[in-house]
Motif scaffolding. Structure first.
Motif, mmCIF file in Angstrom:
data_model
loop_
_atom_site.group_PDB
_atom_site.id
_atom_site.type_symbol
_atom_site.label_atom_id
_atom_site.label_comp_id
_atom_site.label_asym_id
_atom_site.label_seq_id
_atom_site.Cartn_x
_atom_site.Cartn_y
_atom_site.Cartn_z
ATOM 1 N N MET A 172 24.503 40.880 -18.697
ATOM 2 C CA MET A 172 25.700 41.548 -19.207
ATOM 3 C C MET A 172 25.551 41.780 -20.701
ATOM 4 O O MET A 172 24.776 41.093 -21.370
ATOM 5 N N HIS A 202 28.468 45.665 -16.024
ATOM 6 C CA HIS A 202 29.675 45.400 -16.816
ATOM 7 C C HIS A 202 30.705 44.653 -15.971
ATOM 8 O O HIS A 202 31.683 44.139 -16.489
ATOM 9 N N ASP A 203 30.495 44.690 -14.653
ATOM 10 C CA ASP A 203 31.539 44.268 -13.727
ATOM 11 C C ASP A 203 31.476 42.756 -13.523
ATOM 12 O O ASP A 203 30.496 42.225 -13.001
ATOM 13 N N SER A 204 32.549 42.068 -13.923
ATOM 14 C CA SER A 204 32.512 40.605 -13.883
ATOM 15 C C SER A 204 32.375 40.097 -12.441
ATOM 16 O O SER A 204 31.749 39.069 -12.198
ATOM 17 N N ALA A 247 28.714 40.318 -11.584
ATOM 18 C CA ALA A 247 27.979 39.283 -12.325
ATOM 19 C C ALA A 247 28.194 37.912 -11.687
ATOM 20 O O ALA A 247 27.288 37.080 -11.650
ATOM 21 N N LEU A 258 23.365 33.863 -15.253
ATOM 22 C CA LEU A 258 24.009 34.908 -16.026
ATOM 23 C C LEU A 258 23.441 34.902 -17.433
ATOM 24 O O LEU A 258 23.344 33.848 -18.067
ATOM 25 N N ILE A 259 23.033 36.087 -17.907
ATOM 26 C CA ILE A 259 22.491 36.199 -19.260
ATOM 27 C C ILE A 259 23.310 37.239 -20.014
ATOM 28 O O ILE A 259 23.556 38.328 -19.493
ATOM 29 N N SER A 260 23.766 36.895 -21.208
ATOM 30 C CA SER A 260 24.443 37.876 -22.055
ATOM 31 C C SER A 260 23.499 38.330 -23.146
ATOM 32 O O SER A 260 22.798 37.519 -23.753
#
Lengths: 194, 252
Positions: free
Chosen positions: B49, B211-213, B216, B222-224
């Motif tokens: 994300m 973009h969609d939580s 995700a 999860l990687i930002s």
């Protein structure tokens, strides 16, 4: 970063959550008297996977507490091939409490102000990058969303507990959308200052 | 579980080391990716994300050999792919990687089943085998009754499910998805969500840029990203009723 959450939890009346269960048990007895076992079964159906967190003893402990408070009465009913069971019944005071509860429109408080002020304070004091704080918070909420979503997807379409899980998912999504707005704002703010 | 353990010994499906991507030059030089190290294990679903322009789509393109890095390494299993010839890369993309794009990229003149069988035909499978495989995949994505429809006769969610079936055609080592629900409404998103969740449960290796939580949240990890680099990484717990009951407002 976790400190403020602990503080707000400590300030919450200790019986607050159990209080919800008390009212629910009373309401489940409103139509007719029932065994503790039946009450618990109805609660389990409504909560689905969430019922795991309610241990069996808790329902009986709460019923006893309600009895001491004069909101229910119980009679012991003998059974031929099993131990005696208690049948619980609402008192008039219990009935009044149920009515009050149904009329109460207090909504569980989402608390964006504290998080908002955390970002403002972190930026003002130069303690931390607000955008990074938002990133961490987002990951924590997404972890919760992952749990709730998987539980929701596991429920059949007509599941009453699935409806509760959908509520959890949608509220987390709303919080996550607000965090996106926070990240955008503080990101732009940071760039202006550089 | 034992099959997962044996796979873990094999090592990563995808690995990058010091991955760099620059666009432009001089004053216009943009560092799209800045020394990215990524390891994706077999059967792992990774969601990436980050805001627009953070480099997440660039990363996905480099992982899939659609673009070449300015520096660093990309490994697919035990093969380094960043230096391959165009021809070898194209062959690798067809055989080993399943792509899912935001805009579906279906061939509008072909029916659903023809779209799905295309990669198998290009890979040299017999028409009969390719068709059988395509029908199985359409069944897997719940579109058996839409096999003979053109993409224009399908809803957005159905089109994306066809695209996902197509991505599975050659049993790729990894599926790379770029905003798979970016063009979908919430009901169609839920269909794709269920499908991605079932692929993850079936042990497919997935890298999803989103973009969609909700998308995700189907991932294992999860990687930002921000400004071309990883800034936050979380292994999603998918835990028990404990945190769930807190979220739902029940007593713990």
């Amino acid at each position: 970063m976790q400190e403020p959450a602990h503080v707000s939890k400590a300030e919450r009346p200790p019986d607050y959550q159990l209080g919800v269960v008390q009212e629910v048990l009373l309401a489940l007895l409103a139509k007719e008297a029932a065994h503790g076992y039946d009450v618990r079964a109805r609660l389990q159906l409504a909560l689905g996977p969430l019922a795991d967190a309610l241990n069996a003893g808790q329902v009986y402990v709460t019923l006893n507490r309600l009895e001491r408070a004069g909101l229910v009465t119980s009679t012991v009913v003998g059974q031929a091939d099993r131990p005696d069971r208690k049948v619980y019944e609402l008192t008039p005071a219990g009935r009044d409490r149920v009515r009050e509860w149904l009329d109460d429109t207090t909504w569980p408080k989402p608390a964006p102000a504290e998080f908002h002020l955390k970002l403002v304070a972190a930026a003002a004091a130069g303690l931390a990058d607000p955008v990074r704080i938002v990133d961490s918070q987002r990951h924590a909420l997404l972890d919760g969303l992952a749990v709730a979503q998987r539980a929701a997807l596991a429920e059949p379409n007509d599941s009453v507990a699935g409806l509760l899980l959908e509520g959890v998912v949608l509220r987390l999504q709303a919080d996550l959308r607000w965090l996106e707005a926070c990240a955008r704002f503080w990101n732009e703010r940071g760039e202006h200052h550089e | 579980m034992s099959s997962n353990e044996s796979l873990a010994r094999v090592g990563t499906v995808l690995r990058t080391r010091g991955l760099e991507k620059e666009y432009g030059h001089g004053d216009g030089l943009v560092h799209a990716l800045d020394s990215v190290d990524l390891d994706v294990m077999p059967g792992e679903a990774v969601a990436i994300m980050g805001p627009s322009g953070c480099g997440k789509s660039t990363l996905l393109h480099l992982l899939g050999g659609l673009e070449r890095p300015s520096g660093g390494e990309v490994w697919l299993e035990d093969r380094r792919i960043d230096g391959l010839s165009e021809k070898a890369l194209a062959r690798l993309r067809r055989k080993a990687i399943g792509f899912v794009f935001q805009a579906f990229h279906l061939l509008e003149e072909l029916t659903a089943v023809e779209n799905v069988e295309m990669p198998a035909l290009i890979a040299g499978r017999s028409p009969g085998a390719a068709r059988r495989r395509a029908k199985e995949l359409l069944e897997q994505v719940g579109l058996t009754d839409r096999a003979e429809h053109l993409p224009s006769e399908l809803s957005g969610g159905q089109r994306q499910r066809v695209a996902i079936a197509r991505a599975l055609s050659n049993e790729p080592l990894v599926i790379l998805a770029d905003e798979p629900t970016g063009n979908l409404d919430s009901a169609a998103t839920l269909d794709v969500l269920r499908l991605l969740e079932s692929l993850r449960a079936d042990g497919h290796t997935l890298v999803i840029v989103t973009h969609d939580s909700r998308i995700a949240a189907t991932a294992d990890r999860l990687i930002s990203m921000r400004d071309g680099a990883f800034v936050e990484e979380t292994r999603l717990t998918h835990g028990s009723a404990g945190p769930l009951s807190e979220l739902a407002g029940l007593e713990r």
